[in-house]
Design an enzyme around this catalytic site. Sequence first.
Site, PDB file in Angstrom:
ATOM      1  CG  ASN B 395     -19.445  -6.721  30.943  1.00 26.41           C
ATOM      2  OD1 ASN B 395     -18.664  -6.995  31.847  1.00 26.41           O
ATOM      3  ND2 ASN B 395     -19.183  -7.009  29.688  1.00 26.41           N
ATOM      4  CG  ASP B 396     -18.013  -2.101  31.521  1.00 32.55           C
ATOM      5  OD1 ASP B 396     -17.335  -3.129  31.334  1.00 32.55           O
ATOM      6  OD2 ASP B 396     -18.279  -1.287  30.634  1.00 32.55           O
ATOM      7  CB  VAL B 397     -22.130  -1.756  36.931  1.00 31.18           C
ATOM      8  CG1 VAL B 397     -22.270  -0.519  36.079  1.00 31.18           C
ATOM      9  CG2 VAL B 397     -23.149  -2.807  36.549  1.00 31.18           C
ATOM     10  CB  VAL B 398     -20.969  -6.922  38.164  1.00 26.66           C
ATOM     11  CG1 VAL B 398     -22.301  -6.503  38.748  1.00 26.66           C
ATOM     12  CG2 VAL B 398     -21.138  -7.383  36.723  1.00 26.66           C
ATOM     13  CB  ALA B 435     -15.054  -0.172  30.193  1.00 25.00           C
TER      14      ALA B 435
END
Lengths: 102, 466
Positions: B395-398, B435
């Site tokens: 999720n957060d990494v994209v 996050a």
Amino acid sequence: MTDLVDPTIANITVFVLAIFVGYHVVWNVTPALHTPLMSVTNAISSVVIVGAIIAAGPGTLGVGAILGGIAVGLAAINTFGGFMVSQRMLAMFKKKDEKGKH
Amino acid sequence: MSANQTAISYLIASVLFILALKGLSHPRSARRGNLFGIIGMAIAVATTFAVTRRVDVALGMMAVGGAIGLIVAKRVQMTQMPELVAAMHSLVGMAAVLIACAVVSDPLSFGLESPLPIGNRIELVIGTFVGALTFSGSIIAFGKLAGLGKYGRIFSSAPVTFSGQHMVNLILALIMIGGGIVFVGAPSAAQWPPFLGMTGVAFLLGILVIIPIGGADMPVVISMLNSYSGWAAAGIGFSLNNSLLIIAGSLVGSSGAILSYIMCRAMNRSLLNVVLGGFGGATGDAPADTAQRTVKSGSPEDVAFLLGNAESVIIVPGYGLAVGRAQHAVKELVEKLTTKGVRVRYAIHPVAGRMPGHMNVLLAEAEVPYDQVVEMEDINSDFSSTDVVFVLGANDVVNPLAEQPGSPIFGMPILEAHKARAVLVNKRSMAAGYAGIDNPLFYMDRTMMVFGDAKKVVESIVKALE
């Protein structure tokens, strides 16, 4: 120059140079192997077992020897476990054409 | 064995340790590297036994510890690697503390003067408190990683904070240093109270330093503790004037420090910011307008159609994939696609797992060839020319918000999945990532969501492709 170098200065020399070596070697480690890097370094840090073996080895058994013995046991878990689990992980990293060989 | 011969043996062991790390620069040479490490350790241990008067206690304890280590190493699951590594850090820390106590109690057996000279005492103090911090800090990290939160709040993966926390830590640190100073100047008869007091405070401090750090920051914490365990070994090396311990400890210490730096950079956080804690469990305020936005969702069959007709596909795996144990299903899917002539690669973000490089190991375990797995920096420029990106449990990494000034994750390097011609996202639900912020990637026109358990979804896709 007849006086001897203080052991602490010799130690600091080794320490600083070793940090430089570590810095350069570790930056070359491929990110894909960062987990094995941690388990290998973990096993390497169990080299404190050397100190523990000395602590466990005076002629007569005292408090120091008992503490040393416990330290040997704890560090040995790391020594054997750390290298073993690294070996297990690294054996999994295979290229496409290496598959099925094992 | 003379002292000179011992020193030469230790030098050989040190060189082998360096070669062990050097081997890890490529998967091809890595197994040989590990072998160098094993040989180095064997030389170090054998040499030490040869110069020690009494070996029965040490041999016995080594057999016991070694057996435990081997059993654990054989049985541990790859998803549990972070816990295992944290537990092992704690052992090194504790061993360092015990050795320091043995030195204080009997300096002569280490070839040191009695009473201990001031220089050795200073080194002992440093080695002991780093060791103690490593021990208790790693225990807390282990608890957080192993999900022991239900057994005690200190193991909760959410940050544990209280008012005046930093002040308490500062005061304890000062007490610890004070105890150390008293110990350095104390006569032999009065050395134990300040030494043990200092050690006790260091244990407490180790706990307090780690509890406010949230689950999302665990890759940093575990790298940091890795570094500490090395410095603890080096500290003991200083007190014993043993260059092998100093070299090995420094290698490990700098390795952990570099990994901490890499992890911090991957999250666009400063080390100080992570250490001060409180992040990683906050829910954050999601922008209010997102509730009305709609997502396009599709079935596994739709996904199979898109993937099957693509020329190039990039898979972005996240930790959710590993938790759902879907790696093997994904590998099967990739094999299917490859036989159809689709070019498939995996894109890995540095913080994709719970520890540095964790996702690579999880994929390797599923027998994914490592040359299909590409790091963020090497694949980011390829997204815009890729037909389909399939995001699985990440999720957060994209999250493209990272490119938007003012967003909480602004500046964090991401996998640029949003640049692909089509984006497929598998998630359990629309819940926010670690996050705690929403992800605009999910609302793009070119994005199709496929909800459900990763393993089941991927298995249905494989079936639909047949």
